[in-house]
Design an enzyme around this catalytic site. Structure first.
Site, PDB file in Angstrom:
ATOM      1  NE  ARG A 249      -3.524   2.675   2.315  1.00 48.81           N
ATOM      2  CZ  ARG A 249      -4.355   3.208   1.400  1.00 48.81           C
ATOM      3  NH1 ARG A 249      -4.660   2.530   0.302  1.00 48.81           N
ATOM      4  NH2 ARG A 249      -4.878   4.405   1.564  1.00 48.81           N
ATOM      5  CB  VAL A 250       1.670   4.007  -2.131  1.00 47.38           C
ATOM      6  CG1 VAL A 250       2.955   3.297  -2.500  1.00 47.38           C
ATOM      7  CG2 VAL A 250       0.642   3.765  -3.214  1.00 47.38           C
ATOM      8  CB  CYS A 254      -5.225  11.170   6.532  1.00 49.75           C
ATOM      9  SG  CYS A 254      -6.804  11.793   7.131  1.00 49.75           S
ATOM     10  CB  CYS A 267      -6.981   7.998   5.898  1.00 46.89           C
ATOM     11  SG  CYS A 267      -7.397   9.222   4.621  1.00 46.89           S
ATOM     12  NE  ARG A 298      -8.447  14.691  -1.623  1.00 44.65           N
ATOM     13  CZ  ARG A 298      -9.625  15.229  -1.863  1.00 44.65           C
ATOM     14  NH1 ARG A 298      -9.728  16.297  -2.597  1.00 44.65           N
ATOM     15  NH2 ARG A 298     -10.692  14.676  -1.368  1.00 44.65           N
ATOM     16  CG  ASP A 336      -5.152  14.888  -4.877  1.00 48.79           C
ATOM     17  OD1 ASP A 336      -4.030  15.097  -4.411  1.00 48.79           O
ATOM     18  OD2 ASP A 336      -5.793  13.840  -4.685  1.00 48.79           O
ATOM     19  NE  ARG A 338      -3.728  12.629  -2.490  1.00 54.08           N
ATOM     20  CZ  ARG A 338      -4.586  11.645  -2.301  1.00 54.08           C
ATOM     21  NH1 ARG A 338      -4.313  10.683  -1.467  1.00 54.08           N
ATOM     22  NH2 ARG A 338      -5.729  11.621  -2.954  1.00 54.08           N
ATOM     23  CE  LYS A 365      -2.325   6.938  -2.731  1.00 55.96           C
ATOM     24  NZ  LYS A 365      -2.963   6.464  -1.480  1.00 55.96           N
TER      25      LYS A 365
HETATM   26 ZN   LIG Z   1      -8.249  10.963   5.639  1.00 57.91          ZN
END
Ligand SMILES: [Zn+2]
Length: 426
Positions: A249-250, A254, A267, A298, A336, A338, A365
């Site tokens: 998982r990446v 949060c 999250c 984000r 976003d 990110r 992702k």
């Molecule tokens: Zn969150």
């Protein structure tokens, strides 16, 4: 300016009248950096020390945003500017790499692949007085999260005494990584020129780093941002073996959910679900990895995030999934920030070529990982029962926007009906 630039006073308070400008070339003694070179000797060390200007071969300095606290420590007289780290016994608990990706200048552009092994790779330079510091540290830990204990209690996980202990603790290797940006490579990822990138970075940091525009000879930037933490389940070397089942998982930071259990998003449940999947996959003979990036809200920051929560809850008609992204864009100007373009670097650093089970529904992702040349097998969604009630708005909006789901994608009419708690409902 100051002629004693290489010998700054150790107490910041006594330097009135002497300002060390960084914007002029002339560091003849600085070691060259050849990004992507096959060996550390050819690549050269990253030297971001503030103690000895002549040695610097990068823009910015170590420790990301914490460099500001270091300045406060110097200002307070608590830290000597010429302090050198004593690296005795700090070596990684397990060797990671080198992997073939380390010598591909396009595969890794946002961290220093040699950052954990500088003490051995540059031993002679360090002995000769160059202030070289690690940008990566590798250690090990036992991690205990209540959700894993619940999984044991419910029989979904069974302790094996090696990967998962009877106490409920998982045995992991954990890695801290500071950002080290190779600017031409970063510009490439974002489809702009090196010159454009440098200028925008200079302007948007309020002119914090003049060398971005005055020193094109310096190609590496240590940005004042958070880095990443990696949790590895099983053998680190197995991550680079495409035949060993890898669960990954990446995860983007949060704080509200990850730490405090706030129920407006998925999250933490997704993170703990990934940890459970990593443990189970490792027990099957595979390996697991969770890469945690400091990109709060984000990457918009927590103030913006909380403003958006208010805007969502107070809008006419309440907090509905069909307007989830629009509210963020109203406040932040974008949906976003990110930008997953840099995220796969850490996976390449680990030598990963295939992820058998990607515990993420994010199409951004997924696209970034597969676009960087890593194969992805199965995508693992968050189980319905782990989605907090108030987070339905977020997850449905994301699924409609292209997030992976094995089930039905909500349509426009359904999104209008998915409604979160109002501020008056507390
Ligand atoms: Zn969150």
């Amino acid at each position: 300016m100051s002629t004693d630039a290489d010998n700054p006073p150790s107490n910041g308070a006594s330097q009135a009248g002497h300002i060390r400008l960084t914007s002029h070339a002339g560091s003849a003694g600085a070691l060259p950096v050849t990004w992507g070179a096959a060996t550390p000797a050819e690549r050269g060390p990253i030297v971001g020390t503030t103690a000895s200007r002549a040695q610097r071969n990068v823009i910015g300095t170590h420790s990301g945003s914490y460099s500001v606290y270091r300045a406060l420590a110097v200002a307070a007289g608590a830290l000597s500017r010429d302090h050198r780290a004593d690296l005795t016994n700090t070596a990684p608990t397990v060797t990671i790499g080198p992997h073939p990706q380390w010598s591909d200048p396009r595969a890794i552009v946002s961290l220093d692949p040699w950052g954990a092994m500088i003490a051995e790779a540059f031993a002679s330079e360090i002995t000769s007085g160059v202030d070289i510091r690690p940008t990566i540290a590798v250690t090990k830990a036992h991690v205990t999260v209540p959700e894993v204990s619940d999984a044991i209690a419910q029989g979904r996980l069974v302790p094996d005494g090696r990967i998962l202990l009877a106490s409920g603790a998982a045995v992991v290797t954990k890695v801290a990584i500071e950002p080290v940006w190779y600017l031409p490579g970063i510009a490439d990822r974002f489809g702009c020129t090196d010159t454009e990138l440098r200028r925008v970075l200079f302007e948007e940091t309020g002119g914090m780093f003049p060398e971005l525009v005055t020193r094109p000879d310096l190609e590496v930037f240590l940005p004042p941002i958070g880095g990443q933490t990696v949790y590895i389940f099983g053998r680190a070397a197995d991550l680079a073996e495409p035949t060993v089942e890898l669960t990954a998982r990446v995860h983007d930071e949060c704080n509200g959910s990850d730490v405090f259990g706030s129920d407006i998003c998925t999250c933490r449940p997704y993170l703990t679900h990934a940890i459970e999947e990593c443990i189970r996959g490792t027990q099957r003979g595979g390996a697991g990895v969770v890469a945690y990036s400091r990109k709060e809200g984000r990457a918009l920051g927590e103030v913006t995030k909380f403003l958006v929560y208010n805007a969502r809850k107070r809008q006419e008609g309440g907090d509905t999934a069909d307007r989830y992204f629009a509210r963020t864009e109203c406040v932040a100007g974008v949906q976003d920030m990110r930008f997953q373009e840099l995220m796969p670097d850490v996976l390449h650093w680990l030598g990963i070529r295939r992820i058998h089970r990607l515990v993420s529904m994010s199409n951004l992702k997924y696209d970034a990982i597969t676009g960087s040349g890593i194969e992805v097998g199965e995508r693992v969604n968050i189980p319905e029962e782990l989605i907090p009630l108030d987070a339905r708005v977020e997850i449905d909006a994301k699924m409609a926007a292209g997030y992976f789901t094995p089930g039905a994608v909500p349509d426009a009419q359904q999104l209008k009906q998915v409604k979160g708690r109002g501020w008056a409902d507390d």
